[in-house]
Design a protein around this motif. Sequence first.
Motif, short mmCIF file in Angstrom:
data_model
loop_
_atom_site.label_atom_id
_atom_site.label_comp_id
_atom_site.label_asym_id
_atom_site.label_seq_id
_atom_site.Cartn_x
_atom_site.Cartn_y
_atom_site.Cartn_z
N TYR A 43 1.02 -1.39 0.22
CA TYR A 43 -0.21 0.23 0.10
C TYR A 43 0.61 1.87 0.14
CZ TYR A 43 -4.18 -2.47 0.37
OH TYR A 43 -5.46 -3.06 -0.42
N GLN A 44 1.76 1.22 0.24
CA GLN A 44 3.31 2.66 0.45
C GLN A 44 3.11 2.88 -1.16
OE1 GLN A 44 4.07 3.99 3.09
NE2 GLN A 44 4.74 5.71 1.26
N GLN A 45 3.61 1.96 -2.02
CA GLN A 45 4.05 1.67 -3.38
C GLN A 45 2.63 2.80 -3.75
OE1 GLN A 45 5.76 -1.66 -5.46
NE2 GLN A 45 6.50 -2.73 -2.75
N GLU A 46 1.42 1.50 -3.36
CA GLU A 46 0.60 1.93 -4.01
C GLU A 46 0.11 3.14 -4.02
OE1 GLU A 46 -3.15 -0.30 -4.20
OE2 GLU A 46 -2.46 -1.99 -4.95
N LEU A 47 0.06 4.99 -2.58
CA LEU A 47 -0.31 5.55 -1.95
C LEU A 47 0.91 6.57 -3.12
CD1 LEU A 47 -1.02 7.72 -0.14
CD2 LEU A 47 1.04 6.81 1.39
N GLU A 48 1.74 5.64 -2.80
CA GLU A 48 2.98 6.91 -3.65
C GLU A 48 2.99 6.87 -5.56
OE1 GLU A 48 6.98 4.78 -3.40
OE2 GLU A 48 6.21 5.39 -1.12
N THR A 49 2.03 5.47 -5.62
CA THR A 49 1.26 5.88 -7.57
C THR A 49 0.39 6.87 -7.48
OG1 THR A 49 2.55 3.29 -7.38
CG2 THR A 49 0.59 4.73 -9.01
N PHE A 50 -0.65 6.49 -6.45
CA PHE A 50 -1.94 7.77 -6.71
C PHE A 50 -1.53 8.99 -6.47
CE2 PHE A 50 -4.84 9.70 -4.16
CZ PHE A 50 -6.38 9.71 -5.02
N ARG A 51 -0.47 9.21 -5.78
CA ARG A 51 0.18 10.86 -5.04
C ARG A 51 0.96 11.36 -6.88
NH1 ARG A 51 2.70 10.15 0.16
NH2 ARG A 51 1.73 10.48 2.37
N GLU A 52 1.11 10.04 -7.55
CA GLU A 52 1.98 10.66 -9.21
C GLU A 52 1.15 11.02 -9.38
OE1 GLU A 52 5.06 7.58 -9.11
OE2 GLU A 52 6.50 9.09 -7.61
N ILE A 53 0.09 9.63 -9.89
CA ILE A 53 -1.19 10.34 -11.37
C ILE A 53 -2.50 10.06 -10.81
CG2 ILE A 53 1.33 8.73 -13.14
CD1 ILE A 53 -0.19 5.98 -12.32
N GLY A 54 -2.72 9.35 -10.01
CA GLY A 54 -4.06 8.88 -9.68
C GLY A 54 -4.37 7.72 -9.35
N ASP A 55 -3.79 7.28 -9.78
CA ASP A 55 -4.61 5.72 -9.76
C ASP A 55 -4.50 4.96 -8.69
OD1 ASP A 55 -4.65 3.18 -10.01
OD2 ASP A 55 -2.94 2.52 -11.99
N VAL A 56 -5.83 4.55 -8.35
CA VAL A 56 -5.97 4.10 -6.33
C VAL A 56 -5.34 2.47 -6.71
CG1 VAL A 56 -8.67 5.62 -6.98
CG2 VAL A 56 -8.12 2.86 -7.59
N GLY A 57 -4.82 2.11 -7.54
CA GLY A 57 -4.38 0.50 -6.88
C GLY A 57 -5.32 -0.56 -7.17
N GLU A 58 -5.27 -1.74 -7.45
CA GLU A 58 -5.33 -3.07 -7.97
C GLU A 58 -6.78 -2.88 -7.32
OE1 GLU A 58 -5.46 -7.57 -7.01
OE2 GLU A 58 -3.44 -6.49 -6.79
N ILE A 59 -8.06 -3.35 -7.80
CA ILE A 59 -9.76 -3.25 -7.14
C ILE A 59 -9.02 -5.06 -6.46
CG2 ILE A 59 -11.77 -3.33 -7.13
CD1 ILE A 59 -10.27 -0.49 -7.13
N TRP A 60 -9.60 -5.47 -5.24
CA TRP A 60 -9.38 -6.77 -4.94
C TRP A 60 -10.53 -7.43 -5.52
CZ3 TRP A 60 -4.80 -8.87 -3.45
CH2 TRP A 60 -5.15 -9.94 -2.44
N PHE A 61 -10.18 -8.50 -6.07
CA PHE A 61 -11.76 -9.42 -6.80
C PHE A 61 -12.33 -8.76 -8.13
CE2 PHE A 61 -11.59 -11.33 -2.37
CZ PHE A 61 -10.96 -12.44 -2.75
N GLY A 62 -11.41 -7.42 -8.54
CA GLY A 62 -11.86 -6.93 -9.71
C GLY A 62 -13.63 -5.59 -9.25
N GLU A 63 -13.52 -5.03 -9.88
CA GLU A 63 -15.10 -4.72 -10.08
C GLU A 63 -15.86 -5.30 -9.69
OE1 GLU A 63 -15.11 -1.23 -12.87
OE2 GLU A 63 -13.72 -0.57 -11.96
N GLU A 64 -16.28 -6.23 -10.38
CA GLU A 64 -17.44 -7.45 -10.29
C GLU A 64 -17.49 -7.65 -8.91
OE1 GLU A 64 -21.17 -9.92 -11.03
OE2 GLU A 64 -20.10 -7.99 -11.82
N SER A 65 -16.67 -8.19 -8.17
CA SER A 65 -16.68 -8.26 -6.60
C SER A 65 -17.53 -7.39 -5.77
CB SER A 65 -15.25 -8.79 -6.34
OG SER A 65 -14.69 -7.08 -5.52
N MET A 66 -17.66 -5.90 -6.27
CA MET A 66 -17.92 -4.74 -5.16
C MET A 66 -19.31 -5.08 -6.11
SD MET A 66 -15.26 -2.06 -5.65
CE MET A 66 -14.89 -1.46 -7.05
#
Length: 238
Positions: A43-66
């Motif tokens: 999540y530290q890596q995903e946080l840095e990515t979000f700060r840089e390009i606004g990508d929230v990262g992996e959606i666990w089990f994909g959007e269909e799971s939600m």
Amino acid sequence: MEEDPENPRGCCGNNSDPEEDRCSDSDFGTSKLGTKEYWEDAYQQELETFREIGDVGEIWFGEESMSRVLRWMETAKIPEDASILDIGTGNGAFLVELAKHGYRNLTGVDYSPASVELSRNVLKSEDLTDVPVKELDFLNCQGELKDFDVCIDKGTFDAISLNPDNTKEGKILYVKALKDALKNNGFFVVTSCNWTKEQLLDRFSEGFEYVQELPTPKFQFGGKTGNSVTALIFKRVQ
């Protein structure tokens, strides 16, 4: 290689024969994916990515799971003011979707500080600063989580089951914490890629009543049909 959203990292697969499935502590091996250190780094890596390009990262089990959980909530007529707990909220993506569908009494918890910071940033980007996200270990919440109408778990019980340290105790603590967090007749929605329906029914047999199974993609192999993901609804009973 692109990751299958319905069978993400950390999934050992729950495609064993239902007739032979019993709830066992040795159904699959432990893994670093069950450790806090792994998730903090991820999540530290995903946080840095979000700060840089606004990508929230992996959606666990994909959007269909939600989507499948949201469809059930609509069918079950879960009111918009129901108190909902997202256990192991990760990047907060499910909290965002719940809010977009009108649910306004939301709480997210995660034991990873980086996850909590990422979730808060993601929520802020969607103007959802009133949704609380707490840095909290669900297994040791000391009664801090109470009176929820719905508790949602999308992979957290899987991760706890993979923990190399005290995996058996962790699963027992999880069930206890869940009982404490839910109101009587409250709902527990669990999505798992490591446990079969039969194993989850066994694991949550005490203090919970099985309600239904949500449809998930099926596959066939060797003449048998199975699911790579299991999604079940339980109700808390005294």
